[in-house]
Design an enzyme around this catalytic site. Structure first.
Site, PDB file in Angstrom:
ATOM      1  N   ASP A  36     -16.781  39.995 112.288  1.00  0.00           N
ATOM      2  CA  ASP A  36     -16.578  40.080 113.370  1.00  0.00           C
ATOM      3  C   ASP A  36     -16.994  40.617 114.566  1.00  0.00           C
ATOM      4  O   ASP A  36     -17.665  42.379 113.740  1.00  0.00           O
ATOM      5  CB  ASP A  36     -14.789  39.966 113.856  1.00  0.00           C
ATOM      6  CG  ASP A  36     -13.380  38.985 113.248  1.00  0.00           C
ATOM      7  OD1 ASP A  36     -14.356  38.179 112.501  1.00  0.00           O
ATOM      8  OD2 ASP A  36     -12.507  38.906 113.544  1.00  0.00           O
ATOM      9  N   ASP A  37     -17.421  40.656 115.724  1.00  0.00           N
ATOM     10  CA  ASP A  37     -17.523  41.602 115.914  1.00  0.00           C
ATOM     11  C   ASP A  37     -18.789  42.222 116.988  1.00  0.00           C
ATOM     12  O   ASP A  37     -19.402  42.271 117.736  1.00  0.00           O
ATOM     13  CB  ASP A  37     -17.164  42.776 116.431  1.00  0.00           C
ATOM     14  CG  ASP A  37     -15.358  43.023 116.551  1.00  0.00           C
ATOM     15  OD1 ASP A  37     -15.240  44.047 116.350  1.00  0.00           O
ATOM     16  OD2 ASP A  37     -14.666  41.969 116.475  1.00  0.00           O
ATOM     17  N   TYR A  64      -8.423  40.648 117.818  1.00  0.00           N
ATOM     18  CA  TYR A  64      -6.716  41.079 117.734  1.00  0.00           C
ATOM     19  C   TYR A  64      -5.266  40.179 116.710  1.00  0.00           C
ATOM     20  O   TYR A  64      -4.888  40.703 116.526  1.00  0.00           O
ATOM     21  CB  TYR A  64      -6.119  42.276 118.661  1.00  0.00           C
ATOM     22  CG  TYR A  64      -7.508  42.661 119.803  1.00  0.00           C
ATOM     23  CD1 TYR A  64      -7.549  42.019 121.158  1.00  0.00           C
ATOM     24  CD2 TYR A  64      -7.231  44.270 119.563  1.00  0.00           C
ATOM     25  CE1 TYR A  64      -8.292  42.468 122.453  1.00  0.00           C
ATOM     26  CE2 TYR A  64      -8.392  44.529 119.952  1.00  0.00           C
ATOM     27  CZ  TYR A  64      -8.839  43.896 121.277  1.00  0.00           C
ATOM     28  OH  TYR A  64      -9.744  44.492 122.286  1.00  0.00           O
ATOM     29  N   HIS A  71     -14.635  40.692 123.815  1.00  0.00           N
ATOM     30  CA  HIS A  71     -12.717  40.852 122.918  1.00  0.00           C
ATOM     31  C   HIS A  71     -11.745  41.329 123.444  1.00  0.00           C
ATOM     32  O   HIS A  71     -11.802  41.923 123.675  1.00  0.00           O
ATOM     33  CB  HIS A  71     -13.733  42.010 122.339  1.00  0.00           C
ATOM     34  CG  HIS A  71     -12.936  42.752 120.747  1.00  0.00           C
ATOM     35  ND1 HIS A  71     -11.531  42.632 120.575  1.00  0.00           N
ATOM     36  CD2 HIS A  71     -13.439  41.522 119.660  1.00  0.00           C
ATOM     37  CE1 HIS A  71     -11.525  43.184 119.627  1.00  0.00           C
ATOM     38  NE2 HIS A  71     -12.245  41.636 119.102  1.00  0.00           N
ATOM     39  N   HIS A 106     -16.388  43.908 109.739  1.00  0.00           N
ATOM     40  CA  HIS A 106     -16.916  43.526 110.423  1.00  0.00           C
ATOM     41  C   HIS A 106     -18.752  43.848 110.653  1.00  0.00           C
ATOM     42  O   HIS A 106     -18.761  44.963 110.189  1.00  0.00           O
ATOM     43  CB  HIS A 106     -16.076  44.661 112.022  1.00  0.00           C
ATOM     44  CG  HIS A 106     -14.911  44.480 111.624  1.00  0.00           C
ATOM     45  ND1 HIS A 106     -13.768  44.191 111.036  1.00  0.00           N
ATOM     46  CD2 HIS A 106     -14.076  43.389 112.825  1.00  0.00           C
ATOM     47  CE1 HIS A 106     -12.903  43.959 111.321  1.00  0.00           C
ATOM     48  NE2 HIS A 106     -12.936  43.570 112.881  1.00  0.00           N
ATOM     49  N   HIS A 115     -15.752  34.479 118.697  1.00  0.00           N
ATOM     50  CA  HIS A 115     -15.060  35.366 119.195  1.00  0.00           C
ATOM     51  C   HIS A 115     -14.796  35.934 120.335  1.00  0.00           C
ATOM     52  O   HIS A 115     -14.457  37.292 120.608  1.00  0.00           O
ATOM     53  CB  HIS A 115     -15.106  36.594 117.801  1.00  0.00           C
ATOM     54  CG  HIS A 115     -14.080  38.140 117.600  1.00  0.00           C
ATOM     55  ND1 HIS A 115     -13.302  37.487 117.598  1.00  0.00           N
ATOM     56  CD2 HIS A 115     -14.427  38.988 117.661  1.00  0.00           C
ATOM     57  CE1 HIS A 115     -12.818  38.277 117.048  1.00  0.00           C
ATOM     58  NE2 HIS A 115     -13.158  39.514 117.290  1.00  0.00           N
TER      59      HIS A 115
END
Ligand code: ZN
Length: 411
Positions: free
Chosen positions: A239-240, A331, A294, A381, A290
């Site tokens: 992720d991210d 989250y 965020h 991540h 995603h």
């Protein structure tokens, strides 16, 4: 209306429709679009703030506009110009009238507003924007007006083709009395957004409107390659990212072990590091959404959450040519309404390495050892060096346990 989220659902429904408005503003030649007013403003008789004011518009008014240049737009109804920075174009999205009964389309956003059309239950409208009081500005079969936002839902769409050898007659409304506006040739590929009482609303880049459902054949989408049988499967997810520094290291390790993974990327980071994103796709990994930057999507309206995901989908598609069909809410925050109304498959996880928290390769490996099972989805991540440092040992451990590394779609 409970909606089943299915892998064949395409996000193409969300592509932003550049729909022009015909008819009522035919006096002018240039195309007219739906805009919203950002702040109280004046209409000028010339493209000059010093020129005479011919009228005013209140904040949040919905208007029809002809774009002129970067600084000015023309408002035909007001016969004047306003500054382009003070208005915003509203993109149209297909929505289904998710009711049992016909719903009136009103000229003004009030219960007593004049009825300009009656939208059949399950028919499709183009929703442009929400306005105060729970109303949305829509186009129903060419008629503009307001409907309650609560009756409108994003549709699931299915790929279809025209099976009638003579082609299918296209109508603006789902009734035989509506004039035929076009004929769609046989074998044309379209998306079906809604079907009811023998009619289907279909669309592609060229056509949109109603055809008889009997004129359509359902298409079966290609199945993803099945993984090798007899082994346990696990989905590594990152992720991210993408990150210019860490993601390439992750990709190199995945390549070394011929492992496929899924990257849930941020639209904002994809925009910054398009080369890295391209490499993820070129290496055969799956790309999921995603969000743009965020934000907690549960804190946004469902419409804004959808817009955020759509913006990210468009960014990914513009770089890789592939539109993500899955999303991971930041989250892991998701609501029942998001599950029902967002037209993408949500993907959470069941093995949390907590790599972002401890930044310790040994702990990442320990969490995988403790929790990995057949069919697990592992959360990592690709923005932390310590995650890249942990990955080779994670893969070696899982490989020795008999796992093969698959994408979310292959799990
Ligand atoms: Zn995240």
């Amino acid at each position: 209306m409970k909606k089943k989220i299915s892998v064949i659902v395409s996000c193409a429904v969300l592509f932003l429709l550049a729909l022009t408005i015909g008819g009522q503003h035919s006096a002018a030649k240039s195309p007219t679009y739906v805009y919203k007013v950002n702040e109280n403003l004046y209409v000028h008789e010339a493209m000059d703030v010093q020129s005479r004011k011919t009228g005013s518009l209140p904040k949040n008014a919905v208007i029809f506009v002809q774009p002129i240049n970067n600084n000015w737009v023309y408002v035909p109804n007001k016969k004047g110009y306003v500054e382009a920075s003070k208005v915003a174009r509203q993109q149209g999205l297909y929505h289904v009238v998710a009711t049992k009964d016909t719903i009136p389309v009103r000229k003004t956003a009030t219960k007593s507003g004049k009825v300009v059309a009656n939208a059949f239950a399950k028919s499709v409208v183009i929703k442009y924007t929400e306005v105060a009081g729970g109303w949305s500005f829509v186009n129903y079969g060419g008629t503009y007006g307001y409907m309650p936002t609560s009756v409108l839902q994003l549709p699931n769409s299915k790929p279809v083709t025209i099976q009638n050898a003579k082609g299918a007659e296209l109508r603006k409304l789902a009734t035989r009395s509506a004039p035929v506006i076009d004929t769609i040739p046989a074998k044309t590929q379209l998306k079906e957004y809604s079907s009811f009482v023998g009619w289907s609303f279909v669309g592609n880049d060229t056509y949109s409107g109603y055809v008889k459902t009997a004129d359509l054949a359902k298409q079966t989408p290609p199945k993803p390659e099945p993984p090798k049988p007899g082994t346990k499967k696990i989905a590594l997810t990152f992720d991210d990212g993408p990150s210019a520094k860490v993601t390439p290291q992750i990709l190199a390790i995945l390549k070394k072990y011929n492992a496929k993974a899924t990257f849930f990327v941020l639209g904002q980071e994809a925009q910054k590091y398009p080369k890295t994103l391209k490499q993820i796709a070129a290496d055969g990994h799956q790309i999921g959404n995603h969000s743009w930057n965020h934000r907690d999507l549960t804190k946004l309206s469902i419409y804004n959450a959808q817009q955020d995901l759509t913006k990210t989908n468009k960014m990914v598609a513009s770089i890789t040519g592939v539109t993500p069909k899955t999303y991971r809410p930041p989250y892991g925050a998701i609501t029942q309404q998001m599950r029902q109304q967002i037209n993408m498959k949500p993907v959470l996880w069941n093995v949390d390495t907590l790599d972002w928290q401890h930044r310790n390769p040994a702990k990442t490996l320990a969490n995988v050892k403790k929790n990995a099972r057949n069919g697990s989805v592992v959360l990592m991540h690709d923005i932390h060096q310590t995650t890249a440092d942990a990955l080779e040992n994670v893969i070696i451990y899982l490989r020795d346990q008999g796992y093969s590394f698959v994408t979310i779609d292959q799990l």
